[in-house]
Scaffold this active site. Structure first.
Site, PDB file in Angstrom:
ATOM      1  N   SER A  71      41.436  40.757  41.328  1.00 41.05           N
ATOM      2  CA  SER A  71      42.502  41.678  41.718  1.00 41.05           C
ATOM      3  C   SER A  71      42.038  42.832  42.592  1.00 41.05           C
ATOM      4  O   SER A  71      42.874  43.609  43.068  1.00 41.05           O
ATOM      5  CB  SER A  71      43.201  42.241  40.468  1.00 41.05           C
ATOM      6  OG  SER A  71      44.180  41.349  40.006  1.00 41.05           O
ATOM      7  N   LYS A  74      43.710  43.521  45.830  1.00 41.72           N
ATOM      8  CA  LYS A  74      44.871  44.394  46.035  1.00 41.72           C
ATOM      9  C   LYS A  74      44.519  45.693  46.748  1.00 41.72           C
ATOM     10  O   LYS A  74      45.424  46.449  47.129  1.00 41.72           O
ATOM     11  CB  LYS A  74      45.549  44.678  44.694  1.00 41.72           C
ATOM     12  CG  LYS A  74      46.123  43.436  44.014  1.00 41.72           C
ATOM     13  CD  LYS A  74      46.925  43.800  42.783  1.00 41.72           C
ATOM     14  CE  LYS A  74      47.501  42.570  42.094  1.00 41.72           C
ATOM     15  NZ  LYS A  74      46.549  41.944  41.158  1.00 41.72           N
ATOM     16  N   SER A 131      48.031  46.748  37.892  1.00 38.66           N
ATOM     17  CA  SER A 131      47.635  45.626  38.741  1.00 38.66           C
ATOM     18  C   SER A 131      48.584  44.441  38.600  1.00 38.66           C
ATOM     19  O   SER A 131      48.164  43.286  38.472  1.00 38.66           O
ATOM     20  CB  SER A 131      46.195  45.180  38.420  1.00 38.66           C
ATOM     21  OG  SER A 131      45.674  44.348  39.422  1.00 38.66           O
TER      22      SER A 131
END
Length: 389
Positions: A71, A74, A131
């Site tokens: 993640s 991101k 997230s």
């Protein structure tokens, strides 16, 4: 050119950054680092510590190894969203309806229902704090029409930033894909760019919040917000293939550091590795920021005006190593005069930064205004003004 001033600074310069020059060719060096002797005994597969204002790499271990980022992907997703907001293409107050695809995302999520409407602000907060994968896809689709187009833009932007070992196949990092990879160094570059948008800290420093009128809670996945002094971002990540990842940012005494780890063996070790790098950076280095020199006047020959203003293009940022002093020279050289016509942006000199006899940065001095060539009537009126005075 005529040398008009020389100033000796008693500082040890680890990096001078405006127009850095390589040792051999004089061309810009895109991966600038200082000599690193510390053994921090980190456990993650790949690690980078970068000073944010100059891009100086203060510590690295396998910084260019291509790895899945989970993640931490991101970071790039958030960058593109903020750029869309700041360009006026979208607004934080815009309403976004979740597509079926966005609502179908697994992993960490805010459980969007197909057709559910949230603002860009709420969705962005859901990406930055817990997230949420469904929020990331909803935003990607809103900005670019489809996630695939958004990912194309992610890769295009990465190339523009010089992220040479990066390729994204999705905007979340949720899916393990051999073609979805980046490096600790490239993520540091993306994080550095994200930090140029100060609004990001309004989201990444949130510890807890809520959505849907307080009925759905949000908790930040970056636990270092509560345990590390000055921590203010940025993004955690984990998948079985990627391991535990983090791009962490912290600010102390006017210096911001970026610490990126990929392939951590556990969440605890990931946070420990980032803390070790940040501790090392704050204990060992500091930043000196020098404002660009004030405007100066240069004589203009055959012009409607007798002088023109000029100034250095930019200032001068330096990472210094604490406790050591070396001499560095700052030398300004400028033309004694220019001949009209003079255009705005005409280079008329340089400011050079020299360390141990080696030029490490050269900043152009350029005119800040234009001067037209004088004609006969200009000379006549100039003579008349002189006689009357």
């Amino acid at each position: 050119m005529k040398r008009i001033s020389t100033m000796i600074l008693t500082i040890f310069v680890a990096l001078t950054f405006c127009v850095p020059l390589s040792a051999d060719s004089g061309e810009a060096d895109t991966q600038v680092s200082v000599e690193v002797s510390a053994d921090l005994k980190l456990t993650s597969k790949s690690c980078v510590l970068m000073e944010a204002s100059t891009g100086t790499v203060l510590y690295e271990s396998n910084k260019n190894e291509r790895l899945p980022p989970a993640s931490v992907t991101k970071v790039m997703t958030m960058l593109l969203i903020l750029e869309a907001v700041e360009s006026g293409r979208i607004s934080f107050s815009d309403n976004v309806a979740a597509s079926e695809r966005a609502a179908s995302m697994g992993g960490t999520q805010i459980y969007l229902e197909p057709g559910e409407v949230m603002t860009v602000d709420e969705l962005f907060k859901s990406v930055a704090v817990p997230s949420a994968n469904d929020a990331a896809v909803a935003l990607a689709e809103y900005v670019a029409g489809t996630e695939d187009e958004f990912v194309r833009q992610m890769n295009e932007r990465a190339a523009m930033l010089g992220m040479l070992n990066t390729n994204f196949t999705n905007c979340t990092g949720l899916f393990d894909d051999s073609n979805h990879f980046t490096t600790a160094y490239d993520l540091a570059i993306a994080t550095k760019e994200l930090l140029t948008h100060p609004v990001i800290h309004e989201y990444t420093t949130i510890w807890t919040d809520s959505l849907r009128n307080g009925t759905f809670g949000l908790a930040n996945t970056n636990k270092m917000l509560r345990t590390y002094q000055g921590m203010n971002g940025m993004k955690t990540g984990y998948t079985q293939l990627a391991g535990h990842c983090l791009s962490g940012t912290a600010e102390r005494n006017g210096m911001t550091l970026i610490a990126v780890v990929l392939g951590g063996t556990s969440s605890k070790d990931r946070f420990a590795d980032v803390a070790s790098m940040l501790d090392y950076g704050f204990a060992t280095y500091s930043v000196i920021n020098m404002e660009r020199e004030k405007e100066m006047e240069i004589e203009v020959k055959k012009g409607k005006e007798s002088t023109v203003s000029a100034a250095a293009e930019c200032g001068f940022s330096t990472v210094i190593k604490k406790g050591t002093d070396k001499n560095a020279e700052v030398i300004t050289e400028i033309e004694p005069f220019v001949e009209a016509p003079v255009e705005v942006g005409t280079q008329v000199g340089t400011v050079s930064y020299i360390i141990n006899g080696k030029t490490v940065s050269v900043v152009p001095i350029r005119t800040t205004e234009a001067v037209e060539k004088a004609n006969i009537s200009d000379y006549f009126f100039r003579i008349m003004r002189t006689m009357l005075n």
